[in-house]
Structure formats: structure tokens, C-alpha cells
Design a protein around this motif. Structure first.
Motif, short mmCIF file in Angstrom:
data_model
loop_
_atom_site.label_atom_id
_atom_site.label_comp_id
_atom_site.label_asym_id
_atom_site.label_seq_id
_atom_site.Cartn_x
_atom_site.Cartn_y
_atom_site.Cartn_z
N GLY A 154 0.81 -1.20 0.00
CA GLY A 154 0.00 0.00 0.00
C GLY A 154 0.84 1.25 0.00
O GLY A 154 2.07 1.19 0.02
N ARG A 155 0.17 2.38 -0.03
CA ARG A 155 0.81 3.69 -0.02
C ARG A 155 1.87 3.80 -1.13
O ARG A 155 2.93 4.36 -0.92
CB ARG A 155 1.44 3.99 1.33
CG ARG A 155 0.48 4.03 2.52
CD ARG A 155 -0.49 5.21 2.41
NE ARG A 155 -0.99 5.65 3.69
CZ ARG A 155 -2.08 5.18 4.29
NH1 ARG A 155 -2.79 4.23 3.72
NH2 ARG A 155 -2.47 5.67 5.46
N VAL A 156 1.54 3.28 -2.30
CA VAL A 156 2.44 3.36 -3.44
C VAL A 156 2.34 4.78 -4.01
O VAL A 156 1.28 5.19 -4.48
CB VAL A 156 2.08 2.32 -4.53
CG1 VAL A 156 3.07 2.40 -5.69
CG2 VAL A 156 2.06 0.91 -3.94
N ALA A 159 7.50 2.95 -10.07
CA ALA A 159 6.52 2.14 -9.33
C ALA A 159 6.75 0.66 -9.57
O ALA A 159 6.67 -0.15 -8.64
CB ALA A 159 5.10 2.54 -9.70
N GLY A 160 7.04 0.29 -10.80
CA GLY A 160 7.32 -1.11 -11.10
C GLY A 160 8.53 -1.63 -10.36
O GLY A 160 8.53 -2.75 -9.84
N ARG A 213 -7.15 2.94 -12.48
CA ARG A 213 -6.42 3.38 -13.67
C ARG A 213 -5.02 2.79 -13.78
O ARG A 213 -4.44 2.80 -14.87
CB ARG A 213 -6.36 4.90 -13.74
CG ARG A 213 -5.57 5.53 -12.63
CD ARG A 213 -5.57 7.06 -12.71
NE ARG A 213 -4.83 7.63 -11.62
CZ ARG A 213 -3.51 7.68 -11.54
NH1 ARG A 213 -2.77 7.21 -12.50
NH2 ARG A 213 -2.92 8.22 -10.49
N VAL A 214 -4.47 2.24 -12.70
CA VAL A 214 -3.12 1.66 -12.76
C VAL A 214 -3.11 0.16 -12.43
O VAL A 214 -2.05 -0.40 -12.16
CB VAL A 214 -2.12 2.42 -11.85
CG1 VAL A 214 -1.92 3.84 -12.35
CG2 VAL A 214 -2.57 2.39 -10.41
N ARG A 215 -4.25 -0.48 -12.51
CA ARG A 215 -4.28 -1.92 -12.17
C ARG A 215 -3.41 -2.75 -13.09
O ARG A 215 -2.91 -3.80 -12.70
CB ARG A 215 -5.71 -2.43 -12.17
CG ARG A 215 -6.39 -2.38 -13.51
CD ARG A 215 -7.82 -2.84 -13.43
NE ARG A 215 -8.52 -2.34 -14.61
CZ ARG A 215 -9.79 -2.07 -14.65
NH1 ARG A 215 -10.54 -2.27 -13.60
NH2 ARG A 215 -10.34 -1.62 -15.75
N PRO A 255 -11.75 5.56 -7.83
CA PRO A 255 -12.06 4.14 -8.08
C PRO A 255 -10.83 3.25 -7.80
O PRO A 255 -9.72 3.55 -8.26
CB PRO A 255 -12.43 4.08 -9.56
CG PRO A 255 -12.74 5.49 -9.95
CD PRO A 255 -11.91 6.35 -9.06
N HIS A 256 -11.07 2.19 -7.04
CA HIS A 256 -10.05 1.20 -6.71
C HIS A 256 -10.58 -0.18 -7.01
O HIS A 256 -11.80 -0.39 -7.07
CB HIS A 256 -9.70 1.24 -5.21
CG HIS A 256 -8.87 2.40 -4.80
ND1 HIS A 256 -9.33 3.69 -4.77
CD2 HIS A 256 -7.58 2.46 -4.40
CE1 HIS A 256 -8.37 4.49 -4.34
NE2 HIS A 256 -7.28 3.76 -4.11
#
Length: 147
Positions: free
Chosen positions: A78-80, A92-93, A115-117, A138-139
């Protein structure tokens, strides 16, 4: 050319300057940029087993995340957060990959901003429930099963 360095530590291994930089980036991204007024300091950063992972270029923090220990041994990423100027550079990767190397073969979960899934799918995460709103964003819950 600068080198991006990824580091990881538990809370006790963080010096004051690093801790300040991590918390400031999280507040800048989540509270200010994404306009989500929530208690960023939730008490979980100091829990035994919490791992902080961050990427830097020299003295400049590029991004961070944390890994929490959940009941049953599941790891929660979390908290990325990635600094605006570092986006699109694979930071991030690299953080997710470093976190997964430390998590090992255990099950891992996270709540991805929808949006980043795709980022997390590249690392073996699959959607694990319906989309939901958190602070108006949205998550989707995602899970990487243990092998």
C-alpha cells in the motif's frame, strides 16, 4: 547519468530525514495532489513487520511504498506513491518488484487505483473483487496467490 537506487527497511532502520521524505511524498501525492483528506499517519508504519521500500536518485526521493503484515501471513502492499517528476520512468514497477522479492512466495494483496491496475497485473496480481470508491477514487482489490 543518474542511478536509481531502491532500498528497504523496517521503521527502526529509517533515519529521520528518510522518514520525513517518505511521509512528505505520501502527503504530497495522496492528500494534496489527489485531494484525499485522510489521516496519512495511521499508526501502521511503526508496526513490527512493516517494510518501507523507496527509490531515490542521489538525494532525491522518486517513490515509495509500504508492505504490511496482515493476519494469516498475507502481505499487503500500500501507499504506493511516485513523485510527479518521476512518473513514466518505471519507478513504481521497480518498487513493486523489490517489495515482492522481499515478500517471497507468500500471498500478497493490494487495493489498486483502477487506472493503474495493469501495473500490478504485470507482477502477477489479479482482480479479486468489485471496484469500489475510496476517497472518491475508483479502486479494485487485487491478489497475488502464493504458488
Amino acid at each position: 547519468m543518474s542511478v536509481i537506487t531502491v532500498r528497504a527497511s523496517d521503521f527502526s532502520g529509517l533515519d529521520a530525514a528518510t522518514l520525513y521524505a517518505l511521509l512528505r511524498l505520501r502527503v504530497d501525492v495522496f492528500v494534496v495532489e489527489q485531494e484525499c483528506p485522510y489521516p496519512e499517519l495511521d499508526g501502521r508504519d511503526t508496526e513490527p513487520g512493516t517494510l518501507h521500500v523507496w527509490a531515490s536518485e542521489g538525494d532525491h526521493l522518486l517513490g515509495c511504498l509500504r508492505v504490511l503484515e496482515e493476519e494469516g501471513g498475507t502481505a499487503r502492499i500500500g501507499r504506493v506513491a511516485t513523485a510527479p517528476g518521476a512518473r513514466g520512468r518505471g519507478v513504481a514497477g521497480r518498487l513493486v518488484q523489490a517489495a515482492l522479492e522481499r515478500i517471497g512466495p507468500r500471498e500478497a494483496v493490494l487495493d489498486a487505483q483502477t487506472r493503474v491496475r495493469g501495473l500490478y497485473a504485470r507482477y502477477g496480481f489479479a482482480e479479486d473483487g468489485p471496484e469500489f470508491l475510496e476517497d472518491g477514487i475508483p479502486h479494485v482489490p487485487m491478489r497475488r496467490s502464493a504458488p
